[in-house]
Design a protein around this motif. Structure first.
Motif, PDB file in Angstrom:
ATOM      1  N   PHE A 267       0.833  -1.210   0.000  1.00 20.61           N
ATOM      2  CA  PHE A 267       0.000   0.000   0.000  1.00 20.61           C
ATOM      3  C   PHE A 267       0.871   1.265   0.000  1.00 20.61           C
ATOM      4  CE2 PHE A 267      -3.522  -2.525   2.318  1.00 20.61           C
ATOM      5  CZ  PHE A 267      -4.081  -2.929   1.117  1.00 20.61           C
ATOM      6  N   VAL A 268       1.974   1.239   0.741  1.00 16.62           N
ATOM      7  CA  VAL A 268       2.873   2.398   0.776  1.00 16.62           C
ATOM      8  C   VAL A 268       3.457   2.625  -0.622  1.00 16.62           C
ATOM      9  CG1 VAL A 268       5.098   3.246   1.649  1.00 16.62           C
ATOM     10  CG2 VAL A 268       3.415   2.295   3.235  1.00 16.62           C
ATOM     11  N   GLU A 269       3.902   1.553  -1.268  1.00 21.49           N
ATOM     12  CA  GLU A 269       4.460   1.669  -2.623  1.00 21.49           C
ATOM     13  C   GLU A 269       3.431   2.211  -3.610  1.00 21.49           C
ATOM     14  OE1 GLU A 269       6.065  -2.176  -3.562  1.00 21.49           O
ATOM     15  OE2 GLU A 269       7.611  -2.021  -2.009  1.00 21.49           O
ATOM     16  N   ALA A 270       2.165   1.894  -3.367  1.00 20.50           N
ATOM     17  CA  ALA A 270       1.078   2.382  -4.226  1.00 20.50           C
ATOM     18  C   ALA A 270       0.653   3.804  -3.845  1.00 20.50           C
ATOM     19  CB  ALA A 270      -0.112   1.426  -4.154  1.00 20.50           C
ATOM     20  N   ARG A 271       1.355   4.400  -2.879  1.00 18.16           N
ATOM     21  CA  ARG A 271       1.102   5.776  -2.422  1.00 18.16           C
ATOM     22  C   ARG A 271      -0.286   5.945  -1.809  1.00 18.16           C
ATOM     23  NH1 ARG A 271       4.703   9.851  -4.737  1.00 18.16           N
ATOM     24  NH2 ARG A 271       3.003  11.193  -4.110  1.00 18.16           N
ATOM     25  N   CYS A 272      -0.687   4.955  -1.071  1.00 23.95           N
ATOM     26  CA  CYS A 272      -1.976   4.984  -0.377  1.00 23.95           C
ATOM     27  C   CYS A 272      -1.930   6.012   0.756  1.00 23.95           C
ATOM     28  CB  CYS A 272      -2.252   3.595   0.182  1.00 23.95           C
ATOM     29  SG  CYS A 272      -3.906   3.345   0.778  1.00 23.95           S
ATOM     30  N   THR A 273      -3.039   6.692   0.982  1.00 25.15           N
ATOM     31  CA  THR A 273      -3.187   7.595   2.116  1.00 25.15           C
ATOM     32  C   THR A 273      -3.852   6.809   3.237  1.00 25.15           C
ATOM     33  OG1 THR A 273      -3.407   9.523   0.686  1.00 25.15           O
ATOM     34  CG2 THR A 273      -4.311   9.709   2.924  1.00 25.15           C
ATOM     35  N   PHE A 274      -3.238   6.780   4.414  1.00 25.92           N
ATOM     36  CA  PHE A 274      -3.751   6.009   5.538  1.00 25.92           C
ATOM     37  C   PHE A 274      -4.420   6.932   6.550  1.00 25.92           C
ATOM     38  CE2 PHE A 274      -0.070   3.648   3.949  1.00 25.92           C
ATOM     39  CZ  PHE A 274      -0.633   2.392   3.748  1.00 25.92           C
ATOM     40  N   LEU A 275      -5.643   6.605   6.921  1.00 26.63           N
ATOM     41  CA  LEU A 275      -6.383   7.357   7.932  1.00 26.63           C
ATOM     42  C   LEU A 275      -6.557   6.493   9.170  1.00 26.63           C
ATOM     43  CD1 LEU A 275      -9.177   8.984   5.741  1.00 26.63           C
ATOM     44  CD2 LEU A 275      -6.970   9.951   6.421  1.00 26.63           C
ATOM     45  N   LEU A 276      -6.343   7.099  10.311  1.00 28.57           N
ATOM     46  CA  LEU A 276      -6.443   6.399  11.597  1.00 28.57           C
ATOM     47  C   LEU A 276      -7.669   6.919  12.338  1.00 28.57           C
ATOM     48  CD1 LEU A 276      -4.801   4.342  13.271  1.00 28.57           C
ATOM     49  CD2 LEU A 276      -3.608   6.288  14.296  1.00 28.57           C
ATOM     50  N   PRO A 277      -8.753   6.135  12.339  1.00 30.24           N
ATOM     51  CA  PRO A 277      -9.969   6.582  13.032  1.00 30.24           C
ATOM     52  C   PRO A 277      -9.786   6.628  14.549  1.00 30.24           C
ATOM     53  CG  PRO A 277     -10.465   4.877  11.417  1.00 30.24           C
ATOM     54  CD  PRO A 277      -8.974   4.912  11.579  1.00 30.24           C
ATOM     55  N   MET A 278     -10.559   7.491  15.182  1.00 33.21           N
ATOM     56  CA  MET A 278     -10.524   7.619  16.631  1.00 33.21           C
ATOM     57  C   MET A 278     -10.749   6.263  17.293  1.00 33.21           C
ATOM     58  SD  MET A 278     -13.090   9.663  19.205  1.00 33.21           S
ATOM     59  CE  MET A 278     -14.420   8.557  18.788  1.00 33.21           C
ATOM     60  N   VAL A 279     -11.720   5.500  16.805  1.00 35.01           N
ATOM     61  CA  VAL A 279     -12.040   4.220  17.440  1.00 35.01           C
ATOM     62  C   VAL A 279     -10.865   3.251  17.353  1.00 35.01           C
ATOM     63  CG1 VAL A 279     -13.130   3.103  15.432  1.00 35.01           C
ATOM     64  CG2 VAL A 279     -13.843   2.486  17.740  1.00 35.01           C
ATOM     65  N   THR A 280     -10.081   3.316  16.300  1.00 32.37           N
ATOM     66  CA  THR A 280      -8.913   2.448  16.186  1.00 32.37           C
ATOM     67  C   THR A 280      -7.903   2.782  17.283  1.00 32.37           C
ATOM     68  OG1 THR A 280      -9.227   2.169  13.808  1.00 32.37           O
ATOM     69  CG2 THR A 280      -7.017   1.757  14.665  1.00 32.37           C
ATOM     70  N   ILE A 281      -7.713   4.053  17.527  1.00 37.58           N
ATOM     71  CA  ILE A 281      -6.798   4.470  18.590  1.00 37.58           C
ATOM     72  C   ILE A 281      -7.313   3.988  19.953  1.00 37.58           C
ATOM     73  CG2 ILE A 281      -5.831   6.472  19.799  1.00 37.58           C
ATOM     74  CD1 ILE A 281      -5.959   7.943  17.039  1.00 37.58           C
ATOM     75  N   VAL A 282      -8.585   4.220  20.222  1.00 35.26           N
ATOM     76  CA  VAL A 282      -9.169   3.841  21.517  1.00 35.26           C
ATOM     77  C   VAL A 282      -9.150   2.323  21.706  1.00 35.26           C
ATOM     78  CG1 VAL A 282     -11.318   3.830  22.858  1.00 35.26           C
ATOM     79  CG2 VAL A 282     -10.600   5.917  21.672  1.00 35.26           C
ATOM     80  N   GLU A 283      -9.621   1.575  20.715  1.00 30.87           N
ATOM     81  CA  GLU A 283      -9.680   0.117  20.859  1.00 30.87           C
ATOM     82  C   GLU A 283      -8.283  -0.500  20.978  1.00 30.87           C
ATOM     83  OE1 GLU A 283     -12.046  -1.249  17.540  1.00 30.87           O
ATOM     84  OE2 GLU A 283     -13.911  -1.009  18.671  1.00 30.87           O
TER      85      GLU A 283
ATOM     86  N   SER B  51     -21.003  -3.670  16.229  1.00 33.00           N
ATOM     87  CA  SER B  51     -20.595  -2.999  17.467  1.00 33.00           C
ATOM     88  C   SER B  51     -20.575  -1.494  17.254  1.00 33.00           C
ATOM     89  CB  SER B  51     -19.205  -3.475  17.886  1.00 33.00           C
ATOM     90  OG  SER B  51     -18.231  -2.986  16.967  1.00 33.00           O
ATOM     91  N   PHE B  52     -20.551  -0.755  18.345  1.00 33.77           N
ATOM     92  CA  PHE B  52     -20.475   0.700  18.232  1.00 33.77           C
ATOM     93  C   PHE B  52     -19.143   1.122  17.608  1.00 33.77           C
ATOM     94  CE2 PHE B  52     -20.033   5.108  19.693  1.00 33.77           C
ATOM     95  CZ  PHE B  52     -21.220   5.623  19.169  1.00 33.77           C
ATOM     96  N   GLY B  53     -18.080   0.375  17.918  1.00 38.85           N
ATOM     97  CA  GLY B  53     -16.779   0.663  17.306  1.00 38.85           C
ATOM     98  C   GLY B  53     -16.827   0.491  15.797  1.00 38.85           C
ATOM     99  N   ASP B  54     -17.387  -0.622  15.333  1.00 35.21           N
ATOM    100  CA  ASP B  54     -17.513  -0.842  13.889  1.00 35.21           C
ATOM    101  C   ASP B  54     -18.421   0.196  13.249  1.00 35.21           C
ATOM    102  OD1 ASP B  54     -15.795  -2.975  14.038  1.00 35.21           O
ATOM    103  OD2 ASP B  54     -17.280  -4.512  13.548  1.00 35.21           O
ATOM    104  N   LEU B  55     -19.506   0.550  13.932  1.00 35.22           N
ATOM    105  CA  LEU B  55     -20.403   1.581  13.402  1.00 35.22           C
ATOM    106  C   LEU B  55     -19.643   2.886  13.206  1.00 35.22           C
ATOM    107  CD1 LEU B  55     -23.152   2.797  12.630  1.00 35.22           C
ATOM    108  CD2 LEU B  55     -23.573   3.131  15.082  1.00 35.22           C
ATOM    109  N   SER B  56     -18.787   3.243  14.149  1.00 35.29           N
ATOM    110  CA  SER B  56     -18.060   4.510  14.018  1.00 35.29           C
ATOM    111  C   SER B  56     -17.051   4.460  12.865  1.00 35.29           C
ATOM    112  CB  SER B  56     -17.386   4.898  15.334  1.00 35.29           C
ATOM    113  OG  SER B  56     -16.293   4.074  15.611  1.00 35.29           O
ATOM    114  N   ILE B  57     -16.418   3.312  12.636  1.00 35.69           N
ATOM    115  CA  ILE B  57     -15.473   3.243  11.514  1.00 35.69           C
ATOM    116  C   ILE B  57     -16.234   3.235  10.180  1.00 35.69           C
ATOM    117  CG2 ILE B  57     -15.104   0.755  11.281  1.00 35.69           C
ATOM    118  CD1 ILE B  57     -12.090   1.391  11.021  1.00 35.69           C
ATOM    119  N   ILE B  58     -17.416   2.660  10.154  1.00 38.30           N
ATOM    120  CA  ILE B  58     -18.250   2.704   8.952  1.00 38.30           C
ATOM    121  C   ILE B  58     -18.670   4.146   8.665  1.00 38.30           C
ATOM    122  CG2 ILE B  58     -20.500   2.028   7.995  1.00 38.30           C
ATOM    123  CD1 ILE B  58     -20.059  -0.672   9.617  1.00 38.30           C
ATOM    124  N   GLN B  59     -18.996   4.890   9.708  1.00 36.12           N
ATOM    125  CA  GLN B  59     -19.338   6.304   9.536  1.00 36.12           C
ATOM    126  C   GLN B  59     -18.137   7.087   9.001  1.00 36.12           C
ATOM    127  OE1 GLN B  59     -22.318   7.699   9.824  1.00 36.12           O
ATOM    128  NE2 GLN B  59     -23.285   5.804  10.466  1.00 36.12           N
TER     129      GLN B  59
END
Length: 160
Positions: free
Chosen positions: A35-51, A121-129
């Motif tokens: 993904f890095v080689e393909a120059r992908c932009t990575f986003l880190l959701p709040m729920v990922t940090i918390v979980e 889960s609420f965590g999955d719902l937030s990442i879907i949002q």
């Protein structure tokens, strides 16, 4: 524009090499390099940090938890300072979270899939949002949730 990838907790745990939560570390690391080689932009959701923080605090003895938590702190601080390959999403405000809470009973009550007798889960719902927001923001890009969870893997938008 390159692809936009929302990092799920299952991936972040492997990227950070969290003991007992890193069974896919080699595959995740390999995919990350691709993904890095393909120059992908990575986003880190709040729920990922918390979980991820929750998994670290509930895992192993105090020394292992502390060492792992220190790696976590470095990775998250680097995201906020722009020194990591991923960047945090704009965290939701109170109004946005309240709208997610209104959706949660329906999501929790519906089975994720015919063969999965559990709700979203609420965590999955937030990442879907967050995925939906990224699709609106980056409509000219491929947007996807990078997850080991097959339910979240289905969230993938092609450029319009």
């Amino acid at each position: 524009m390159s692809s936009v990838c929302l990092i799920d907790t299952s991936i972040f745990l492997n990227l950070l090499d969290v003991p007992n939560c890193n069974e896919s570390k080699e595959k995740v690391t390999e995919d990350f390099k691709t993904f890095v080689e393909a120059r992908c932009t990575f986003l880190l959701p709040m729920v990922t940090i918390v979980e991820t923080g929750n998994h670290i605090a509930q895992n192993g003895d105090g020394n292992i938890r502390r060492t792992t938590a220190q790696r976590f702190v470095v990775a998250v601080k680097a995201a906020f300072s722009g020194d990591a390959p991923w960047q945090p999403v704009v965290f939701p405000d109170m109004k946005e979270i309240l709208s997610w809470i209104e959706e949660f009973p329906d999501c929790a009550g519906r089975n994720k899939a015919p063969n999965k007798p559990e709700g979203t889960s609420f965590g999955d719902l937030s990442i879907i949002q967050e995925f939906d927001k990224a699709c609106d923001r980056f409509h000219m890009s491929e947007v996807f949730i990078w997850s080991l969870d097959s339910d979240l893997q289905s969230y993938h938008q092609q450029p319009k």
